[in-house]
Design an enzyme around this catalytic site. Structure first.
Site, PDB file in Angstrom:
ATOM      1  N   ARG A 101     -12.561   6.854  -2.569  1.00 21.03           N
ATOM      2  CA  ARG A 101     -11.544   5.544  -2.102  1.00 21.03           C
ATOM      3  C   ARG A 101     -12.878   4.333  -2.410  1.00 21.03           C
ATOM      4  O   ARG A 101     -13.730   4.314  -1.828  1.00 21.03           O
ATOM      5  CB  ARG A 101     -11.167   5.405  -0.790  1.00 21.03           C
ATOM      6  CG  ARG A 101     -10.718   3.890  -0.731  1.00 21.03           C
ATOM      7  CD  ARG A 101      -9.669   4.213   0.557  1.00 21.03           C
ATOM      8  NE  ARG A 101      -8.401   4.763   0.308  1.00 21.03           N
ATOM      9  CZ  ARG A 101      -7.349   4.460   1.171  1.00 21.03           C
ATOM     10  NH1 ARG A 101      -7.366   3.669   2.348  1.00 21.03           N
ATOM     11  NH2 ARG A 101      -6.105   5.033   0.826  1.00 21.03           N
ATOM     12  N   HIS A 128      -3.292   3.946  -7.204  1.00 24.72           N
ATOM     13  CA  HIS A 128      -3.261   4.971  -5.913  1.00 24.72           C
ATOM     14  C   HIS A 128      -2.446   6.069  -6.238  1.00 24.72           C
ATOM     15  O   HIS A 128      -1.518   6.492  -5.855  1.00 24.72           O
ATOM     16  CB  HIS A 128      -2.872   4.381  -4.682  1.00 24.72           C
ATOM     17  CG  HIS A 128      -3.169   4.962  -3.624  1.00 24.72           C
ATOM     18  ND1 HIS A 128      -3.728   5.936  -3.090  1.00 24.72           N
ATOM     19  CD2 HIS A 128      -2.752   4.520  -2.137  1.00 24.72           C
ATOM     20  CE1 HIS A 128      -3.785   6.210  -1.921  1.00 24.72           C
ATOM     21  NE2 HIS A 128      -3.069   5.459  -1.342  1.00 24.72           N
ATOM     22  N   GLN A 131      -1.315   8.904  -3.727  1.00 23.41           N
ATOM     23  CA  GLN A 131      -0.141   8.296  -3.003  1.00 23.41           C
ATOM     24  C   GLN A 131       1.179   8.430  -3.802  1.00 23.41           C
ATOM     25  O   GLN A 131       2.185   9.247  -3.226  1.00 23.41           O
ATOM     26  CB  GLN A 131      -0.198   6.794  -2.600  1.00 23.41           C
ATOM     27  CG  GLN A 131       1.018   6.310  -2.015  1.00 23.41           C
ATOM     28  CD  GLN A 131       0.979   6.731  -0.421  1.00 23.41           C
ATOM     29  OE1 GLN A 131      -0.014   6.745   0.120  1.00 23.41           O
ATOM     30  NE2 GLN A 131       2.340   7.315  -0.017  1.00 23.41           N
ATOM     31  N   ASP A 224       4.997  -2.532  -0.775  1.00 29.35           N
ATOM     32  CA  ASP A 224       3.697  -2.249  -0.105  1.00 29.35           C
ATOM     33  C   ASP A 224       2.925  -3.717   0.327  1.00 29.35           C
ATOM     34  O   ASP A 224       3.673  -4.790   0.048  1.00 29.35           O
ATOM     35  CB  ASP A 224       2.748  -1.930  -0.951  1.00 29.35           C
ATOM     36  CG  ASP A 224       1.331  -1.473  -0.609  1.00 29.35           C
ATOM     37  OD1 ASP A 224       1.344  -1.203   0.428  1.00 29.35           O
ATOM     38  OD2 ASP A 224       0.396  -1.317  -1.399  1.00 29.35           O
ATOM     39  N   CYS A 264       3.944   3.095   1.309  1.00 25.07           N
ATOM     40  CA  CYS A 264       2.685   3.975   1.463  1.00 25.07           C
ATOM     41  C   CYS A 264       2.269   3.946   2.924  1.00 25.07           C
ATOM     42  O   CYS A 264       1.401   4.914   3.452  1.00 25.07           O
ATOM     43  CB  CYS A 264       1.916   3.850   0.229  1.00 25.07           C
ATOM     44  SG  CYS A 264       1.084   2.386   0.351  1.00 25.07           S
ATOM     45  N   ARG A 292       1.480  13.525   1.822  1.00 29.06           N
ATOM     46  CA  ARG A 292       0.048  13.247   1.258  1.00 29.06           C
ATOM     47  C   ARG A 292      -0.790  14.551   1.502  1.00 29.06           C
ATOM     48  O   ARG A 292      -1.335  15.183   0.529  1.00 29.06           O
ATOM     49  CB  ARG A 292      -0.650  12.146   2.111  1.00 29.06           C
ATOM     50  CG  ARG A 292       0.119  10.898   1.956  1.00 29.06           C
ATOM     51  CD  ARG A 292      -0.173  10.178   0.554  1.00 29.06           C
ATOM     52  NE  ARG A 292      -1.677  10.392   0.369  1.00 29.06           N
ATOM     53  CZ  ARG A 292      -2.763   9.335   0.509  1.00 29.06           C
ATOM     54  NH1 ARG A 292      -2.180   8.172   1.190  1.00 29.06           N
ATOM     55  NH2 ARG A 292      -3.791   9.119   0.224  1.00 29.06           N
TER      56      ARG A 292
END
Ligand code: CP
Ligand code: NVA
Length: 308
Positions: A101, A128, A131, A224, A264, A292
Site C-alpha cells: 500500500r 484500489h 477492493q 467513498d 469500501c 476482502r
C-alpha cells in the site's frame, strides 16, 4: 512469466471471472487451499494506514498456509534510503509475493519491474484493485451477475476508488457512471483505458457532474471518503465542493428500488453518505468488507499458480 496486480485492467474479463469464481469456492471452503504451506512468507508493506487491508491479507495468508510479514515503511529502509526495485531484489529471494500500500503508482511499477514474485497493489493514490475484487464479488453474490448492471460512483472522481470502478467495472462488462465536480473528474487516461476495455466487454463509461442524472435507474450506488489519505490538507475545500454529492435517502431513491449501496470504508457518516443509507437495508458494506478476505485469497492463489 510472473503476473502482477497493480491496476484493475492488469487482468482480462475472463481472468477477473476466474478469480471471482475461485473466491466463491474459497469462501465456501475457507481452509481448503494451502498453496503457501511451508509456511511460505508474503510481505505486506504499508506506507499508509489500514484496518481492512492489513487484517484481510494477514488472515488470508495464514488461511492459505503461509506466514504474513507486515512491514511498516516508517521503520524500514523503503521510502527513504532504498528504492522499490532494490527492495524487491531483496524480498524476492525470501518471500512468495509482495503486497504494497503506497502513494505513487510509479513506485509499484518499479517494484514489479523484473521481479520474480507477484506484486499486488494494496491501494495507491490512483487505484484500489483488491477492493474492487471484493466489491464485484459482493455485487455478484447479491445480483447473480455483473455484466449489464449500471453502477454509479459519486464523489471524488479522481480518487483511487473511482478509477478502479472505471477499470474493473468496464472489465466486468458493467455500465460505469461517475458523478463528480469538474475539478475532481477522473484522469483522462484512465477514462480512455476504461472506455477501450468497455468496448471489448459490452460495458460503457459515462461521466456526469449532476448526481441526480448519474444515479437515475442505477443498480449499484457507490461512494467513498471525500478526503483520501494524503489529501487531509484539502479537507475544508473538498467538503465545500462535494456537498451536493452526499448519498442520501432522497438521492438513492432515484436509483432502482432494489439498488445496492457499497462503500469500501472507512466512512464519514454525514459527509459522503448519510447514516440512514449506510446503515439502511440497501447497504451491503459488511459483506463487502468480509469479501476482502475471500477475494484476496483467490487473487493470491491465482497469481501464485501463474508465477512458477
Ligand atoms: N477499504 C480499505 O482498504 O480499508 P483499510 O484502509 O482499512 O485497509
Ligand atoms: N480513497 C480512500 C480509500 C481508503 C480505503 C483513500 O485512499 O484514503
Amino acid at each position: 512469466m510472473t503476473r502482477h496486480f497493480l491496476r484493475d485492467d492488469d487482468i482480462t474479463g475472463a481472468e477477473q471471472s476466474e478469480i471471482l469464481d475461485l473466491a466463491e469456492t474459497i469462501k465456501a471452503d475457507r481452509w481448503g487451499r494451502k498453496p503457501l504451506a511451508g509456511p511460505q512468507t508474503v510481505a505486506v508493506i504499508f506506507d499508509k494506514s489500514s484496518t481492512r487491508t492489513r487484517v484481510s491479507f494477514a488472515v488470508g495468508i495464514a488461511d492459505l498456509g503461509g506466514s504474513p510479514l507486515i512491514i511498516s515503511t516508517a521503520n524500514s529502509q523503503l521510502g527513504g534510503k532504498e528504492s522499490p526495485s532494490d527492495t524487491a531484489r531483496v524480498l524476492e529471494r525470501q518471500v512468495a509475493a509482495i503486497v504494497w500500500r503506497t502513494y505513487a503508482q510509479s513506485g509499484l511499477e518499479q517494484m514489479a519491474l523484473g521481479t520474480t514474485v507477484p506484486v499486488v497493489n494494496a491501494l495507491s493514490d490512483d487505484f484500489h484493485p483488491c477492493q474492487l475484487l471484493a466489491d464485484l464479488l459482493t455485487i455478484r453474490e447479491h445480483k447473480g451477475t455483473l455484466a449489464g448492471l449500471t453502477v454509479t460512483f459519486l464523489g471524488d472522481g479522481a480518487s483511487n476508488m473511482a478509477h478502479s470502478y472505471l477499470l474493473a467495472g468496464a472489465t466486468a462488462g458493467m455500465h460505469v457512471r461517475v458523478a463528480a465536480p469538474v475539478e475532481f473528474s477522473p484522469a483522462d487516461d484512465v477514462v480512455a483505458d476504461a472506455d477501450a476495455r468497455a468496448n471489448e466487454t459490452g460495458g460503457s463509461v459515462m461521466l456526469f457532474t449532476d448526481p441526480n442524472e448519474a444515479i437515475a435507474g442505477a443498480d449499484i450506488v457507490v461512494t467513498d471518503t471525500w478526503v483520501s489519505m494524503g489529501k487531509e490538507g484539502e479537507k475544508a475545500h473538498r467538503v465545500a465542493t462535494f456537498g451536493g454529492y452526499q448519498v442520501t435517502t432522497e438521492l438513492i431513491g432515484l436509483a432502482k428500488p432494489d439498488a445496492l449501496f457499497l462503500h469500501c470504508l472507512p466512512a464519514d457518516r454525514g459527509y459522503e453518505v448519510s447514516a440512514e443509507v449506510i446503515d439502511g437495508p440497501q447497504s451491503v458494506i459488511w459483506d463487502e468488507a468480509e469479501n476482502r478476505l475471500h477475494a484476496q485469497k483467490a487473487l493470491l492463489v491465482w497469481l501464485l499458480e501463474r508465477a512458477s
